[in-house]
Design an enzyme around this catalytic site. Structure first.
Site, PDB file in Angstrom:
ATOM      1  N   GLY A  45     -11.086 104.084   5.915  1.00  0.00           N
ATOM      2  CA  GLY A  45     -12.250 103.280   5.570  1.00  0.00           C
ATOM      3  C   GLY A  45     -11.931 102.447   4.342  1.00  0.00           C
ATOM      4  CD  GLN A  50     -12.328 101.312  -1.390  1.00  0.00           C
ATOM      5  OE1 GLN A  50     -12.776 101.283  -0.257  1.00  0.00           O
ATOM      6  NE2 GLN A  50     -11.509 102.272  -1.800  1.00  0.00           N
ATOM      7  CB  CYS A 107     -11.519 107.238  -2.822  1.00  0.00           C
ATOM      8  SG  CYS A 107     -12.156 105.562  -3.040  1.00  0.00           S
ATOM      9  CG  LEU A 108      -7.544 103.727   0.677  1.00  0.00           C
ATOM     10  CD1 LEU A 108      -7.652 102.508   1.590  1.00  0.00           C
ATOM     11  CD2 LEU A 108      -6.185 104.389   0.812  1.00  0.00           C
ATOM     12  CG  HIS A 149     -16.055 107.604   0.815  1.00  0.00           C
ATOM     13  ND1 HIS A 149     -15.501 108.582   0.028  1.00  0.00           N
ATOM     14  CD2 HIS A 149     -15.465 106.441   0.416  1.00  0.00           C
ATOM     15  CE1 HIS A 149     -14.615 108.042  -0.805  1.00  0.00           C
ATOM     16  NE2 HIS A 149     -14.569 106.736  -0.585  1.00  0.00           N
ATOM     17  CD  GLU A 150     -15.092 103.500   3.019  1.00  0.00           C
ATOM     18  OE1 GLU A 150     -15.118 102.580   2.171  1.00  0.00           O
ATOM     19  OE2 GLU A 150     -14.256 104.417   2.978  1.00  0.00           O
ATOM     20  CG  HIS A 153     -16.639 102.438  -1.911  1.00  0.00           C
ATOM     21  ND1 HIS A 153     -16.119 102.464  -3.189  1.00  0.00           N
ATOM     22  CD2 HIS A 153     -15.856 103.265  -1.172  1.00  0.00           C
ATOM     23  CE1 HIS A 153     -15.060 103.274  -3.212  1.00  0.00           C
ATOM     24  NE2 HIS A 153     -14.885 103.772  -2.010  1.00  0.00           N
TER      25      HIS A 153
HETATM   26 ZN    ZN Z   1     -13.524 105.122  -1.350  1.00  0.00          ZN
END
Ligand code: ZN
Length: 188
Positions: A45, A50, A107-108, A149-150, A153
């Protein structure tokens, strides 16, 4: 084109995304780049924040994950998760439809940092797809976790905000180190 993923410490990660009024060719190019970036980093995701854009856009693909099941319902009927991937959500709105369950997340924007996070096990989702068409579905398991989660963000909320106090204390040295490293790159 592979885009640079912004790390914890970049202010854009704390910005609420503005709603997208129109799906333009430029937005579609951004979506393609987000998928390319996400796949290059083996993520499942990626939210627009991000890659430095505070807008209500996220891309998701759980196809590669075989050891953590996902469920999907379309119009009340069970549906194939894989056929529903890849998934683009624009202006998503979520409604929890079950009790919270705990599960591992990464998380990236937080390389090498993982923690168990408690979230509703399933959610109902309303959004627009990349054609600008309304989509509605109910999902559970891993897909529900990623969607939540996304969508967090897109509101400037990070998974560290959902960690237990104890977990966050344990990770504090790593989080501070990452934040300091990110901030030093911003000043240059
Ligand atoms: Zn994340």
């Amino acid at each position: 084109m592979i885009l640079e993923i912004v790390k914890y410490g970049q202010p854009v990660l704390r910005q609420r995304g503005s709603r997208i009024e129109k799906v333009t060719p430029a937005l579609n190019r951004l979506i393609d780049d987000m998928f390319e970036t996400m796949r290059a980093t083996r993520g499942i995701g990626l939210a627009a924040q991000q890659i430095g854009h505070a807008i209500q856009l996220t891309v998701i693909d759980v196809t590669e994950i075989t050891d953590r099941p996902s469920t999907l319902h379309l119009k009340g009927q069970p549906a194939d998760v894989h056929e529903f991937m890849p998934l683009v959500l624009i202006n998503p709105e979520l409604k929890p439809v079950s009790d919270p369950a705990s599960g591992p997340e990464g998380c990236l924007s937080f390389p090498e940092i993982y923690a168990d996070i408690s979230r509703p096990e399933s959610v109902e989702v309303k959004a627009l797809d990349r054609a600008g068409e309304r989509i509605e579905f109910r999902c559970g398991g891993l897909l529900a976790r990623v969607v939540q989660h996304e969508t967090d963000h897109l509101q400037g909320i990070l998974f560290i905000d959902r960690m237990s106090w104890e977990t966050k204390q344990e990770l504090k040295p790593q989080l501070e180190e990452l934040q300091t490293a990110t901030r030093s790159t911003i000043k240059k």
